[in-house]
Design an enzyme around this catalytic site. Structure first.
Site, PDB file in Angstrom:
ATOM      1  N   GLY A  32      -4.125  -3.849  -8.463  1.00 33.25           N
ATOM      2  CA  GLY A  32      -3.236  -4.917  -8.009  1.00 33.25           C
ATOM      3  C   GLY A  32      -1.819  -4.730  -8.530  1.00 33.25           C
ATOM      4  O   GLY A  32      -1.549  -3.809  -9.341  1.00 33.25           O
ATOM      5  N   ASN A  33      -0.932  -5.577  -8.106  1.00 32.63           N
ATOM      6  CA  ASN A  33       0.466  -5.491  -8.539  1.00 32.63           C
ATOM      7  C   ASN A  33       1.196  -6.783  -8.189  1.00 32.63           C
ATOM      8  O   ASN A  33       0.806  -7.481  -7.263  1.00 32.63           O
ATOM      9  CB  ASN A  33       1.178  -4.276  -7.905  1.00 32.63           C
ATOM     10  CG  ASN A  33       0.586  -3.913  -6.570  1.00 32.63           C
ATOM     11  OD1 ASN A  33       0.810  -4.596  -5.595  1.00 32.63           O
ATOM     12  ND2 ASN A  33      -0.220  -2.861  -6.546  1.00 32.63           N
ATOM     13  N   GLY A  50      -0.803   1.972 -13.349  1.00 35.04           N
ATOM     14  CA  GLY A  50      -1.790   2.517 -14.277  1.00 35.04           C
ATOM     15  C   GLY A  50      -1.785   1.965 -15.681  1.00 35.04           C
ATOM     16  O   GLY A  50      -2.247   2.632 -16.606  1.00 35.04           O
ATOM     17  N   GLU A  80       2.182   0.559  -5.074  1.00 33.77           N
ATOM     18  CA  GLU A  80       2.429  -0.229  -3.855  1.00 33.77           C
ATOM     19  C   GLU A  80       3.861  -0.770  -3.781  1.00 33.77           C
ATOM     20  O   GLU A  80       4.132  -1.718  -3.046  1.00 33.77           O
ATOM     21  CB  GLU A  80       1.447  -1.416  -3.775  1.00 33.77           C
ATOM     22  CG  GLU A  80      -0.011  -1.055  -3.782  1.00 33.77           C
ATOM     23  CD  GLU A  80      -0.500  -0.366  -2.508  1.00 33.77           C
ATOM     24  OE1 GLU A  80       0.341   0.059  -1.692  1.00 33.77           O
ATOM     25  OE2 GLU A  80      -1.726  -0.242  -2.355  1.00 33.77           O
ATOM     26  N   HIS A  99      -0.391  -8.963  -5.208  1.00 33.46           N
ATOM     27  CA  HIS A  99      -1.483  -8.236  -4.557  1.00 33.46           C
ATOM     28  C   HIS A  99      -2.635  -8.132  -5.548  1.00 33.46           C
ATOM     29  O   HIS A  99      -2.458  -7.622  -6.657  1.00 33.46           O
ATOM     30  CB  HIS A  99      -1.014  -6.848  -4.114  1.00 33.46           C
ATOM     31  CG  HIS A  99      -2.157  -5.932  -3.803  1.00 33.46           C
ATOM     32  ND1 HIS A  99      -3.156  -6.273  -2.915  1.00 33.46           N
ATOM     33  CD2 HIS A  99      -2.490  -4.716  -4.278  1.00 33.46           C
ATOM     34  CE1 HIS A  99      -4.041  -5.292  -2.854  1.00 33.46           C
ATOM     35  NE2 HIS A  99      -3.667  -4.339  -3.681  1.00 33.46           N
ATOM     36  N   HIS A 101      -7.251  -7.954  -6.245  1.00 34.64           N
ATOM     37  CA  HIS A 101      -8.546  -7.442  -5.764  1.00 34.64           C
ATOM     38  C   HIS A 101      -9.641  -8.451  -6.117  1.00 34.64           C
ATOM     39  O   HIS A 101     -10.594  -8.109  -6.826  1.00 34.64           O
ATOM     40  CB  HIS A 101      -8.872  -6.101  -6.441  1.00 34.64           C
ATOM     41  CG  HIS A 101      -7.893  -5.006  -6.171  1.00 34.64           C
ATOM     42  ND1 HIS A 101      -7.811  -3.858  -6.940  1.00 34.64           N
ATOM     43  CD2 HIS A 101      -6.956  -4.865  -5.200  1.00 34.64           C
ATOM     44  CE1 HIS A 101      -6.863  -3.060  -6.467  1.00 34.64           C
ATOM     45  NE2 HIS A 101      -6.319  -3.648  -5.414  1.00 34.64           N
ATOM     46  N   HIS A 163      -9.803  -3.504   0.946  1.00 22.70           N
ATOM     47  CA  HIS A 163      -8.894  -3.348  -0.186  1.00 22.70           C
ATOM     48  C   HIS A 163      -8.771  -4.635  -1.012  1.00 22.70           C
ATOM     49  O   HIS A 163      -9.260  -4.674  -2.140  1.00 22.70           O
ATOM     50  CB  HIS A 163      -7.528  -2.883   0.344  1.00 22.70           C
ATOM     51  CG  HIS A 163      -6.576  -2.479  -0.728  1.00 22.70           C
ATOM     52  ND1 HIS A 163      -5.559  -1.586  -0.530  1.00 22.70           N
ATOM     53  CD2 HIS A 163      -6.474  -2.863  -2.027  1.00 22.70           C
ATOM     54  CE1 HIS A 163      -4.890  -1.425  -1.654  1.00 22.70           C
ATOM     55  NE2 HIS A 163      -5.426  -2.189  -2.576  1.00 22.70           N
TER      56      HIS A 163
HETATM   57 ZN    ZN Z   1      -4.762  -2.771  -4.386  1.00 25.46          ZN
END
Ligand code: ZN
Length: 220
Positions: A32-33, A50, A80, A99, A101, A163
């Site tokens: 995610g971000n 990361g 992303e 974003h 998950h 995703h």
């Molecule tokens: Zn993702």
């Protein structure tokens, strides 16, 4: 802390809370971000690539310009980043993008099930339909195109096929609230689907009325 301390703190606080509450699939994960637009500039603050959220520090948040040139920070921005920049370009009134998950939106993402209008609150806050963005590999320009291709419905949330979830807001608090609302409605909808019973959606005239009210708000 640098020039953009508040924006970095906003991104970090939100990322840590979402991580602790399972929105990235695991507390020690780095999936995610999150980003915020920095007012009156072409800059955004975005989570790095990361790095586990549980060990992330404010100074690990990257500040970049709209060409992805680094302005502050020592880490590589999220994979992303292009998706975030594409959304900000296409929806200039948006100030934050999340974003994630999360479990239930991820279930809907693998059965390609958009969420219809089920509750007044959700329909008004995030939109009368949560659409599925067609799959493309993470970080690809095809994924950016697929996301941007869905943005004209002025919804605040989307599900990315195979995703995860995407939530927008005018600021970090709104995007954060929408991320929570999306996962809540995804959980309720998934649970209802598993009963095999008929699911009632909002009546057409209520959807039309909610869409009208949403249109009267400042552009999104
Ligand atoms: Zn993702």
């Amino acid at each position: 802390m640098g020039t953009y301390g508040q924006e970095k703190k906003d991104v970090l606080n939100c990322a840590k809370w979402l991580s602790e509450h399972g929105y990235f699939g695991g507390y020690r994960g780095s999936g995610g971000n999150i980003s915020v637009r920095i007012n009156d500039s072409n800059l955004i603050a975005i989570t790095p690539s990361g790095k586990s959220y549980h060990e992330m520090l404010s100074d690990d948040i990257c500040v970049i310009d709209s060409d992805q040139k680094p302005v502050e920070g020592h880490l590589i921005p999220s994979v992303e980043t292009s998706m975030h920049l594409g959304i900000y370009q296409h929806r200039p009134n948006m100030g934050a993008i999340i974003h994630t998950h999360p479990v239930f939106a991820s279930v809907l993402s693998i059965i390609n099930q958009p969420i219809p209008a089920l509750f007044d609150e959700i329909a008004f806050e995030i939109g009368t339909s949560v659409e599925i963005v067609p799959y493309a590999i993470s970080g690809s320009s095809e994924l950016v195109q697929n996301v941007v291709g869905k943005l004209d419905n002025h919804c605040f949330c989307y599900i990315i096929q195979n995703h995860g979830a995407l939530s927008l807001g005018k600021d970090i608090n709104q995007a954060w609230k929408n991320a929570e609302l999306l996962e809540k409605v995804a959980q309720v909808y998934y649970s209802a689907l598993t009963t095999g019973r008929k699911i009632t959606t909002l009546p057409k005239d209520a959807v039309a009325q909610i869409n009208k009210l949403r249109c009267q708000r400042p552009p999104a």
